[in-house]
Motif scaffolding. Structure first.
Motif, PDB file in Angstrom:
ATOM      1  N   UNK B  24       0.861  -1.184   0.000  1.00  0.00           N
ATOM      2  CA  UNK B  24       0.000   0.000   0.000  1.00  0.00           C
ATOM      3  C   UNK B  24       0.896   1.232   0.000  1.00  0.00           C
ATOM      4  N   UNK B  25       0.992   1.936  -1.109  1.00  0.00           N
ATOM      5  CA  UNK B  25       1.890   3.093  -1.159  1.00  0.00           C
ATOM      6  C   UNK B  25       1.304   4.284  -0.396  1.00  0.00           C
ATOM      7  N   UNK B  26       2.114   5.310  -0.262  1.00  0.00           N
ATOM      8  CA  UNK B  26       1.634   6.550   0.345  1.00  0.00           C
ATOM      9  C   UNK B  26       0.601   7.177  -0.591  1.00  0.00           C
ATOM     10  N   UNK B  32       5.660   3.559  -8.023  1.00  0.00           N
ATOM     11  CA  UNK B  32       5.784   2.444  -7.084  1.00  0.00           C
ATOM     12  C   UNK B  32       6.832   1.483  -7.595  1.00  0.00           C
ATOM     13  N   UNK B  33       7.716   1.081  -6.702  1.00  0.00           N
ATOM     14  CA  UNK B  33       8.828   0.191  -7.040  1.00  0.00           C
ATOM     15  C   UNK B  33       8.773  -1.062  -6.159  1.00  0.00           C
ATOM     16  N   UNK B  49       6.157   0.920 -11.465  1.00  0.00           N
ATOM     17  CA  UNK B  49       4.892   1.419 -11.982  1.00  0.00           C
ATOM     18  C   UNK B  49       4.889   2.948 -11.884  1.00  0.00           C
ATOM     19  N   UNK B  50       4.417   3.594 -12.916  1.00  0.00           N
ATOM     20  CA  UNK B  50       4.276   5.049 -12.899  1.00  0.00           C
ATOM     21  C   UNK B  50       2.907   5.393 -13.484  1.00  0.00           C
ATOM     22  N   UNK B  92       8.993  -2.654  -0.993  1.00  0.00           N
ATOM     23  CA  UNK B  92       8.203  -1.800  -1.865  1.00  0.00           C
ATOM     24  C   UNK B  92       8.532  -0.347  -1.517  1.00  0.00           C
ATOM     25  N   UNK B  93       8.573   0.504  -2.520  1.00  0.00           N
ATOM     26  CA  UNK B  93       8.809   1.932  -2.300  1.00  0.00           C
ATOM     27  C   UNK B  93       7.876   2.726  -3.194  1.00  0.00           C
ATOM     28  N   UNK B  94       7.518   3.904  -2.730  1.00  0.00           N
ATOM     29  CA  UNK B  94       6.718   4.784  -3.569  1.00  0.00           C
ATOM     30  C   UNK B  94       7.319   6.181  -3.551  1.00  0.00           C
TER      31      UNK B  94
END
Lengths: 112, 115
Positions: B24-26, B32-33, B49-50, B92-94
């Motif tokens: 769940x990103x910010x 999102x990576x 993802x962009x 995961x990173x956003x």
């Protein structure tokens, strides 16, 4: 092939000393160089970052030195504290790209 | 506000099983990576993802790995027919946008162990 080479793999420093971690790269398209700090069981957190238009950036006790001609950059932690004990990753990315390329990490231990 | 949330925090499964990892990103972050972090190694890029653009899947190590991002928010990384070499921490990173000057915010990862 490792796009960003990081050294040393581990580092032990006395409290109050200077910790120095080095990274090198080959791809001249890289133009953004962040450093991340990671504590056990946690994700990496951005510490400080630099672009190649400056040779040095300082934030508190943390300084990035950047040598564009040598394609090297380093993290200096001044007055190292036990709370700085963590794994540090350098990274690089081209401004127009999607991927961040990470070094293999440096485990820093600061002895009280 | 809330940071990047990943679940489960730990997953142990048998070789050959499929696993799904959630991120769940910010809120408001369009990029999102997914990364994989093996013991003593750096972060290995998996997929990016962009927004509504086609994802950059160039880092996926095999066709057993796939990822989706629904509604531009939640992402799921699926590993089919897991192998022991898949054991790692999956991060995961956003970020606000997929460009260098936007810092990546990482979750605490899912530690995957394949028996």
């Amino acid at each position: 092939q490792q796009q960003v080479k990081q050294s040393p793999q581990s580092l032990i420093v006395q409290k109050g000393g200077i910790s120095i971690i080095n990274c090198a790269y080959e791809n001249t398209a890289f133009d953004y160089f962040p450093w991340y700090q990671q504590f056990p069981g946690k994700g990496p957190a951005l510490l400080i970052a630099i672009r190649p238009d400056v040779s040095e950036k300082k934030e508190g006790r943390f300084t990035i030195s950047f040598n564009k001609s040598a394609k090297q950059f380093s993290l200096h932690i001044m007055d190292s504290q036990p709370g700085d004990s963590a794994t540090y990753f350098c990274a690089a990315t081209p401004w127009t790209g999607n991927q961040f390329y990470f070094g293999t990490g440096t485990s820093l231990t600061v002895i009280p | 506000g809330a940071g990047v949330s990943q679940s489960p925090s730990n997953k142990v499964t048998e070789k050959g099983k499929d696993v799904e990892l959630r991120c769940d990103p910010i809120s408001g972050h369009t990029a999102l990576y997914w990364y994989r972090q093996s013991l003593g190694q750096g972060l290995e890029f998996l997929i990016y993802f962009q927004g509504n653009s086609a994802p950059d899947k160039s880092g996926l190590p095999s066709d057993r790995f796939s990822a989706e991002r629904t509604g531009g928010s939640v992402s799921t990384l699926t590993i089919q027919r897991t192998q022991q070499e898949d054991s790692a921490v999956y991060l995961c990173a956003s970020s606000l946008a997929g460009k260098g000057l936007q810092p990546q915010h990482f979750g605490d990862g899912t530690r995957l162990s394949i028996l």
